[in-house]
Design an enzyme around this catalytic site. Structure first.
Site, mmCIF file in Angstrom:
data_model
loop_
_atom_site.group_PDB
_atom_site.id
_atom_site.type_symbol
_atom_site.label_atom_id
_atom_site.label_comp_id
_atom_site.label_asym_id
_atom_site.label_seq_id
_atom_site.Cartn_x
_atom_site.Cartn_y
_atom_site.Cartn_z
ATOM 1 N N ARG A 2 43.428 30.978 42.902
ATOM 2 C CA ARG A 2 42.513 31.436 41.852
ATOM 3 C C ARG A 2 43.161 32.545 41.040
ATOM 4 O O ARG A 2 43.757 33.468 41.604
ATOM 5 C CB ARG A 2 41.209 31.912 42.484
ATOM 6 C CG ARG A 2 40.424 30.763 43.077
ATOM 7 C CD ARG A 2 39.063 31.216 43.585
ATOM 8 N NE ARG A 2 38.279 30.072 43.962
ATOM 9 C CZ ARG A 2 38.174 29.613 45.206
ATOM 10 N NH1 ARG A 2 38.790 30.227 46.187
ATOM 11 N NH2 ARG A 2 37.439 28.554 45.451
ATOM 12 N N GLU A 49 48.283 24.437 41.925
ATOM 13 C CA GLU A 49 47.052 24.324 41.144
ATOM 14 C C GLU A 49 46.529 25.730 40.885
ATOM 15 O O GLU A 49 46.238 26.473 41.816
ATOM 16 C CB GLU A 49 46.000 23.533 41.913
ATOM 17 C CG GLU A 49 44.652 23.487 41.215
ATOM 18 C CD GLU A 49 43.577 22.824 42.067
ATOM 19 O OE1 GLU A 49 42.490 23.417 42.191
ATOM 20 O OE2 GLU A 49 43.830 21.738 42.619
ATOM 21 N N ASN A 53 38.228 30.484 37.149
ATOM 22 C CA ASN A 53 36.768 30.454 37.078
ATOM 23 C C ASN A 53 36.352 31.370 35.944
ATOM 24 O O ASN A 53 36.614 32.575 35.976
ATOM 25 C CB ASN A 53 36.155 30.912 38.407
ATOM 26 C CG ASN A 53 36.416 29.917 39.508
ATOM 27 O OD1 ASN A 53 36.031 28.767 39.406
ATOM 28 N ND2 ASN A 53 37.104 30.342 40.551
ATOM 29 N N HIS A 67 52.172 33.990 51.291
ATOM 30 C CA HIS A 67 52.897 33.917 50.028
ATOM 31 C C HIS A 67 53.357 32.494 49.770
ATOM 32 O O HIS A 67 53.338 31.654 50.667
ATOM 33 C CB HIS A 67 54.109 34.866 50.046
ATOM 34 C CG HIS A 67 55.112 34.535 51.103
ATOM 35 N ND1 HIS A 67 55.031 35.036 52.386
ATOM 36 C CD2 HIS A 67 56.219 33.757 51.077
ATOM 37 C CE1 HIS A 67 56.051 34.576 53.104
ATOM 38 N NE2 HIS A 67 56.778 33.796 52.327
ATOM 39 N N GLU A 115 57.963 34.480 47.298
ATOM 40 C CA GLU A 115 59.267 34.733 47.906
ATOM 41 C C GLU A 115 60.309 33.889 47.186
ATOM 42 O O GLU A 115 60.118 32.687 47.006
ATOM 43 C CB GLU A 115 59.248 34.363 49.390
ATOM 44 C CG GLU A 115 60.576 34.571 50.080
ATOM 45 C CD GLU A 115 60.551 34.170 51.547
ATOM 46 O OE1 GLU A 115 61.508 34.497 52.257
ATOM 47 O OE2 GLU A 115 59.576 33.511 51.978
#
Length: 128
Positions: A2, A49, A53, A67, A115
């Site tokens: 997100r 992805e 929102n 990570h 990383e």
């Protein structure tokens, strides 16, 4: 993952890390946008992805996520280029503790850690 500002995140992943925006779709009824970024077609490569929102300005990342990792050909050059673009390097390039490849850590605009792992010349990176 997100993200709070899709434009900033796309700039980071596409302009900074060299990924391509593979597809993006708004869902007005759900008030969110999905954007998929990666180094190649979803059929053949792993992609990320990005979920935006609408109207959400912050998230708590929690403790379960660590990570993402990306292999690079020249970790020192990549970190220098990213710094020039304003990307925060939170661990400078250097050997991994207890042996292993050279690594570095950067942060995306939402504070997610990425990383960077140095590829060895002529080898494909295999971990685990």
């Amino acid at each position: 993952i997100r993200v709070t500002n899709l434009d900033d995140s796309l700039k980071f992943y596409c302009d900074g890390l060299g990924m391509k925006l593979l597809r993006k779709h708004d869902f007005p009824n759900g008030e969110f946008t999905l954007a998929f970024v990666g180094y190649g077609a979803e059929r053949d490569h792993t992609v990320i992805e990005l979920t935006h929102n609408w109207g959400t300005s912050s998230y708590e990342q929690g403790t379960a996520f660590g990570h993402l990792a990306v292999g690079v050909d020249d970790i020192y050059k990549m970190c220098a280029t990213l710094k020039e673009k304003g990307v925060k390097v939170v661990r400078e390039p250097g050997p991994m503790m207890f042996g292993g490849p050279e690594i570095a850590f950067i942060e995306d605009p939402d504070g997610y850690k990425i990383e960077l792992i140095q590829h060895k010349q002529g080898e494909t990176m295999k971990l685990g």
